[in-house]
Design a protein around this motif. Structure first.
Motif, PDB file in Angstrom:
ATOM      1  N   PHE A 220      30.234  26.569  91.596  1.00  0.00           N
ATOM      2  CA  PHE A 220      30.168  27.889  90.974  1.00  0.00           C
ATOM      3  C   PHE A 220      31.025  28.902  91.719  1.00  0.00           C
ATOM      4  O   PHE A 220      31.566  29.833  91.107  1.00  0.00           O
ATOM      5  N   ASN A 221      31.159  28.747  93.023  1.00  0.00           N
ATOM      6  CA  ASN A 221      31.997  29.678  93.774  1.00  0.00           C
ATOM      7  C   ASN A 221      33.480  29.521  93.423  1.00  0.00           C
ATOM      8  O   ASN A 221      34.253  30.475  93.497  1.00  0.00           O
ATOM      9  N   THR A 222      33.871  28.282  93.054  1.00  0.00           N
ATOM     10  CA  THR A 222      35.268  28.047  92.667  1.00  0.00           C
ATOM     11  C   THR A 222      35.505  28.253  91.187  1.00  0.00           C
ATOM     12  O   THR A 222      36.645  28.228  90.742  1.00  0.00           O
ATOM     13  N   ALA A 223      34.438  28.444  90.403  1.00  0.00           N
ATOM     14  CA  ALA A 223      34.572  28.624  88.943  1.00  0.00           C
ATOM     15  C   ALA A 223      34.602  30.100  88.590  1.00  0.00           C
ATOM     16  O   ALA A 223      33.940  30.545  87.669  1.00  0.00           O
ATOM     17  N   THR A 224      35.370  30.883  89.333  1.00  0.00           N
ATOM     18  CA  THR A 224      35.449  32.327  89.097  1.00  0.00           C
ATOM     19  C   THR A 224      36.154  32.592  87.774  1.00  0.00           C
ATOM     20  O   THR A 224      37.213  32.028  87.507  1.00  0.00           O
ATOM     21  N   PRO A 225      35.586  33.425  86.889  1.00  0.00           N
ATOM     22  CA  PRO A 225      36.227  33.715  85.593  1.00  0.00           C
ATOM     23  C   PRO A 225      37.603  34.334  85.775  1.00  0.00           C
ATOM     24  O   PRO A 225      37.878  35.012  86.779  1.00  0.00           O
ATOM     25  N   GLN A 227      38.879  36.757  84.155  1.00  0.00           N
ATOM     26  CA  GLN A 227      38.857  38.206  84.062  1.00  0.00           C
ATOM     27  C   GLN A 227      38.053  38.839  85.185  1.00  0.00           C
ATOM     28  O   GLN A 227      37.698  40.010  85.121  1.00  0.00           O
ATOM     29  N   GLY A 228      37.789  38.102  86.270  1.00  0.00           N
ATOM     30  CA  GLY A 228      37.035  38.626  87.396  1.00  0.00           C
ATOM     31  C   GLY A 228      35.562  38.297  87.266  1.00  0.00           C
ATOM     32  O   GLY A 228      35.113  37.691  86.298  1.00  0.00           O
ATOM     33  N   GLY A 229      34.768  38.714  88.247  1.00  0.00           N
ATOM     34  CA  GLY A 229      33.340  38.450  88.198  1.00  0.00           C
ATOM     35  C   GLY A 229      32.978  37.195  88.967  1.00  0.00           C
ATOM     36  O   GLY A 229      33.759  36.654  89.759  1.00  0.00           O
ATOM     37  N   TYR A 230      31.783  36.695  88.713  1.00  0.00           N
ATOM     38  CA  TYR A 230      31.288  35.515  89.415  1.00  0.00           C
ATOM     39  C   TYR A 230      30.243  34.814  88.566  1.00  0.00           C
ATOM     40  O   TYR A 230      29.797  35.332  87.528  1.00  0.00           O
ATOM     41  N   VAL A 231      29.833  33.592  88.996  1.00  0.00           N
ATOM     42  CA  VAL A 231      28.896  32.746  88.259  1.00  0.00           C
ATOM     43  C   VAL A 231      27.827  32.253  89.223  1.00  0.00           C
ATOM     44  O   VAL A 231      28.127  31.923  90.383  1.00  0.00           O
ATOM     45  N   PHE A 232      26.590  32.218  88.757  1.00  0.00           N
ATOM     46  CA  PHE A 232      25.532  31.531  89.491  1.00  0.00           C
ATOM     47  C   PHE A 232      24.591  30.872  88.491  1.00  0.00           C
ATOM     48  O   PHE A 232      24.707  31.078  87.281  1.00  0.00           O
ATOM     49  N   ALA A 233      23.647  30.040  88.962  1.00  0.00           N
ATOM     50  CA  ALA A 233      22.815  29.229  88.068  1.00  0.00           C
ATOM     51  C   ALA A 233      21.378  29.223  88.560  1.00  0.00           C
ATOM     52  O   ALA A 233      21.099  29.383  89.756  1.00  0.00           O
ATOM     53  N   LEU A 234      20.440  29.024  87.594  1.00  0.00           N
ATOM     54  CA  LEU A 234      19.007  28.891  87.867  1.00  0.00           C
ATOM     55  C   LEU A 234      18.538  27.549  87.333  1.00  0.00           C
ATOM     56  O   LEU A 234      18.988  27.098  86.278  1.00  0.00           O
TER      57      LEU A 234
END
Length: 866
Positions: A220-225, A227-234
């Motif tokens: 998820f740290n390398t899957a940065t969109p 257009q910017g921003g970030y990703v995390f998961a639950l």
């Protein structure tokens, strides 16, 4: 005169003249347009940019989830493969100890897969061991080593773990993903993919693969969109699978990777709206899963007893959801805006996706800071251009309208005030524009308008009459459609039609009753959604054969009904439109379970005889001593057995011919029905006249009436039957074939001929006899081709005689046919009918050549006893 001048002065006052009023109105309109345009552009552009950003976020999120699914699918396939090995070598531990580590050593997966193994049910693999796991984990050197600590008597049994118990309620080859946790032995943050192992419908254990949370966090740290921003998961219980690094630290404490999102939200209140949304998503998920429970709470009591109370409802919902309606694709479950993000320090769009299989929530956070700036820049630029354009347009418009409209109108007003009509007439004659022609055109346009209104009324009346005709035709078409549906729904066979997409477009009541579904839930649905998986797969394969080869296809298929398996003889056939293009596939399934039960009983009797033969081998040895004496008697018995075998075979063939007979009669009706629907559409477009459509409608009505009579009684119960009426209906349906071959057919019989018998027996006999004569006797079209059918009854004997002037029989052909009829041999349609008549009705068939002067060549008589 003074009064007139005063009125004229008032009319030409600068504050009330037309140029000034036009200019003021234009200024006001221009100001309103400029202000509203700028405001509208700014507002709409902002909303449009936000919508685009949300759309981009959704696509970006689906791309990230798809990449993540590739990783999880590899883990699931690995767990399934290990489960298959566990089922195969459950009593061969050496094979398991060799094969499992080899599978776990996936190239390039050392950082992802922390371990895995086989976890049998107590005493199942080895009757002496309650705990008998085969587990491997990675040491500090990143090497797989066997770990036997879980088999120790001093620790809690592994078969009570939260990653083990729920898998018992999962189908074969499906994966249960546990919530994230810290392994007590390796102290690694991980989650477990568990696949149940089943053998002969018995749960025998699970196979597991442990996945490092740090690998998911890296993903998820390398899957940065873009257009910017970030990703995390639950995970399924809303614990963090990846840590949203709000402080941009390079190292993350593994203890933070599986903390509850509620705890994380308390530290970062900006995420409170997202937390509420996730709780609402879980509530709706639980409610939806509980609508159709696969397991009751009592069945899952052992599953949830060691689970925290706040997680039990979600776990039960996951089990029920997976058993009933497993999520097949990525689902967008929420999209919201946050006023401020603790990491990006600005408003953001948060998009939440539900991942199939794992039921993880993937959260995508994207900034919207550039949206407002872009909207304001666009509004400012557009505003400047609008002001410049409007000022230039106002000046140009004022000059043009003053020259074209104001000046001529002012001259006409002055002429009216001066009572000088000559100037108005001069203006009308000297100008060739609209102002000059206004007076002249008014009266003529008024008359033209009256004529146009009259013509419009006439056209409207004609359209209403045409609409009435179309509505009447539509009503008649619906009525005929209902008649056809009545015929289909009265049949005890399964009848349905599917289009080229594999969707049901027509089903009869019997088909709905067998599936226990309403017609509305079947139409427009593909078969794999309403039929058992194996039956739907076979049905799709057979449909594909019919689509490709465009030929009829018959086969046997079992189907569950009323708690037991029924055997159907299924006939599939292609349906074409008026352009000879294949549009759908029709299917008729005839229940032959009774015949199959008889066959199974015979096989059982044969097996009993075989066992008795084996048990009495000594008695058989004694019988061999008398074998020579019985040889002559055996030859005669063999002849009788062959004859009886022919009887039984022809009887069974005639039973299986009924679906084919139904298909050959119903298919042309379906084609004519499709042609009638096309004609109705052409009638609505005025491509054909009403008389032609009514003729086609009457012809189709007659066909449906004959079809309803023939198939209204399909049971095997003997009842009174009017053979004359049955024969007339069959001949009516065969009329197209008679017309095609130019055959004149005459029926000679009493007005009514009532007998006691089974309806479909006589239908099959008459139809096959007449069709055989049409096909074989008149193989090519002639000029004077005649047939005559004489139907009579003498006591309990029914006689049907068919005369024809077709090709006739040569002496050799007649001798060979007579031999087959005398010895009950099956060598064609007539001999097969003869064998069946003789076995079922004690009847027979006679073929007699006739002299030429009689007007016929051949006489074929069919006699049977009732």
């Amino acid at each position: 005169m003074a009064k007139l001048n005063t009125q004229y002065a008032k009319l030409t006052d600068w504050r009330s003249n037309l140029p000034m009023q036009f200019m003021l109105v234009q200024l006001i309109v221009a100001a309103i347009i400029i202000i509203t345009s700028v405001w509208f552009l700014k507002t709409i552009e902002t909303e449009r940019l936000i919508d685009n950003q949300e759309f981009l976020s959704i696509n970006q999120g689906k791309t990230i989830v798809a990449k993540l699914q590739q990783k999880t699918n590899k883990i699931e396939n690995l767990a399934v493969s290990m489960g298959a090995l566990g089922e195969l070598y459950q009593h061969n531990p050496e094979q398991l100890k060799t094969a499992i580590p080899a599978l776990l050593e996936q190239p390039g997966q050392q950082e992802v897969i922390l371990g895995g193994g086989i976890w049998p049910e107590p005493f199942l693999f080895n009757p002496n061991n309650e705990k008998d796991s085969y587990f491997w984990a990675r040491n500090f050197a990143n090497e797989l080593i066997a770990v036997n600590d879980y088999n120790a008597a001093s620790i809690q049994p592994y078969y009570l773990e939260n990653w083990y118990v729920p898998a018992k309620f999962y189908p074969r080859d499906t994966t249960y993903w546990s919530k994230s946790y810290i392994d007590p032995f390796t102290q690694k943050a991980m989650l477990t993919a568990s696949v149940p192992m089943w053998q002969q419908h018995e749960f025998i254990g699970v196979s597991t693969v442990d996945v490092a949370l740090s690998s998911l966090d890296n993903f998820f740290n390398t899957a940065t969109p873009s257009q910017g921003g970030y990703v995390f998961a639950l995970d399924q219980q809303n614990r963090l699978l990846s840590y949203p690094d709000l402080d941009n630290n390079d190292s993350i404490d593994e203890q933070a990777l599986f903390q509850a999102f509620s705890t994380f939200t308390q530290k970062h209140p900006s995420f409170l709206p997202l937390h509420k949304t996730i709780k609402q998503i879980d509530t709706e998920f639980i409610q939806r899963a509980n609508l159709n429970k696969a397991y009751e709470e009592t069945q899952l009591a052992n599953v949830v007893q060691n689970v925290p109370k706040n997680q039990r409802a979600k776990l039960v919902a996951l089990i029920n959801q997976n058993a009933n309606n497993k999520l097949q694709q990525v689902e967008l479950v929420a999209s919201l805006q946050l006023d401020s993000d603790p990491r990006l320090k600005e408003p953001v769009i948060v998009t939440v996706f539900l991942m199939p299989g794992t039921y993880w929530k993937i959260v995508l956070v994207t900034p919207i800071s550039s949206i407002a700036y872009n909207a304001e820049s666009l509004a400012s630029s557009v505003g400047i251009y609008l002001v410049s354009i409007q000022i230039f347009a106002l000046i140009l418009l004022f000059i043009v309208q003053n020259k074209l409209f104001i000046t001529p109108i002012s001259r006409m007003v002055r002429a009216l005030n001066d009572s000088n009509p000559a100037k108005i007439e001069l203006e009308a004659t000297t100008r060739n524009d609209e102002i000059g022609m206004l007076a002249k055109a008014f009266s003529s346009r008024t008359r033209q308008l009256e004529i146009a209104l009259a013509s419009l009324d006439a056209t409207n009346l004609a359209l209403e009459q045409q609409l009435d005709v179309q509505q009447q035709s539509k009503s008649e078409l619906e009525e005929k459609k209902e008649q056809l549906n009545s015929v289909l729904n009265s049949a005890h066979n399964l009848i349905f039609i599917k289009n080229t997409k594999g969707e049901f477009t027509l089903v009869n009541d019997q088909f709905c009753n067998v599936l226990s579904l309403e017609r509305g839930k079947i139409l427009g649905v593909k078969d794999h959604l309403i039929m058992p998986k194996e039956i739907a797969k076979v049905n799709q394969q057979k449909d594909l054969i019919v689509f490709n080869e465009q030929l009829e296809l018959s086969y046997e298929q079992s189907f569950p009904l009323d708690g037991k398996q029924h055997i159907y003889l299924v006939t599939k056939f292609p349906i074409f439109n008026e352009k000879k293009q294949l549009t759908s596939v029709g299917t008729i399934a005839f229940d032959i379970s009774a015949s199959k039960e008889i066959e199974l009983k015979k096989r059982a009797q044969f097996e009993i005889l075989r066992q008795e033969k084996s048990d009495n081998i000594r008695f058989i040895e004694k019988l061999e001593l008398t074998n020579k004496r019985l040889q002559s008697e055996s030859q005669q018995a063999k002849f009788e057995n062959n004859r009886q075998h022919n009887f039984e075979r022809v009887k069974l063939e005639n039973q299986t011919l009924y679906p084919s007979l139904v298909s050959s009669i119903v298919k042309p009706i379906f084609r004519k029905q499709d042609e009638l629907a096309a004609s109705a559409y052409r009638l609505a477009n005025n491509e054909i006249n009403v008389a032609d459509f009514n003729n086609k409608l009457d012809e189709q009505t007659a066909r449906l009436r004959h079809l309803e009579y023939l198939f209204s009684a399909q049971d095997y119960i003997a009842k009174p039957i009017d053979l004359v009426s049955l024969l007339e209906h069959i001949v009516a349906l065969l009329q197209p074939k008679l017309v095609e071959k130019n055959i004149a057919l005459e029926i000679d019989s009493e007005n009514r001929l009532i007998v006691e018998g089974v309806h479909w027996h006589f239908l099959l006999i008459f139809y096959r006899a007449i069709s055989n004569t049409i096909t074989d006797a008149f193989y090519q079209q002639g000029t004077t081709q005649n047939m005559k059918i004489v139907l009579s009854k003498d006591n309990q004997q029914i006689m049907m005689t068919i005369y024809d002037n077709g090709k006739g029989f040569e002496e050799a052909q007649l001798a060979e046919l007579q031999k087959a009829l005398d010895h009950a041999e099956v060598k064609g349609t007539l001999s097969a009918l003869s064998v069946w008549l003789k076995s079922e009705f004690n009847g027979k068939i006679n073929v007699t050549p006739l002299p030429t002067e009689s007007g016929f060549n051949t006489l074929v008589s069919y006699s049977l006893s009732t």
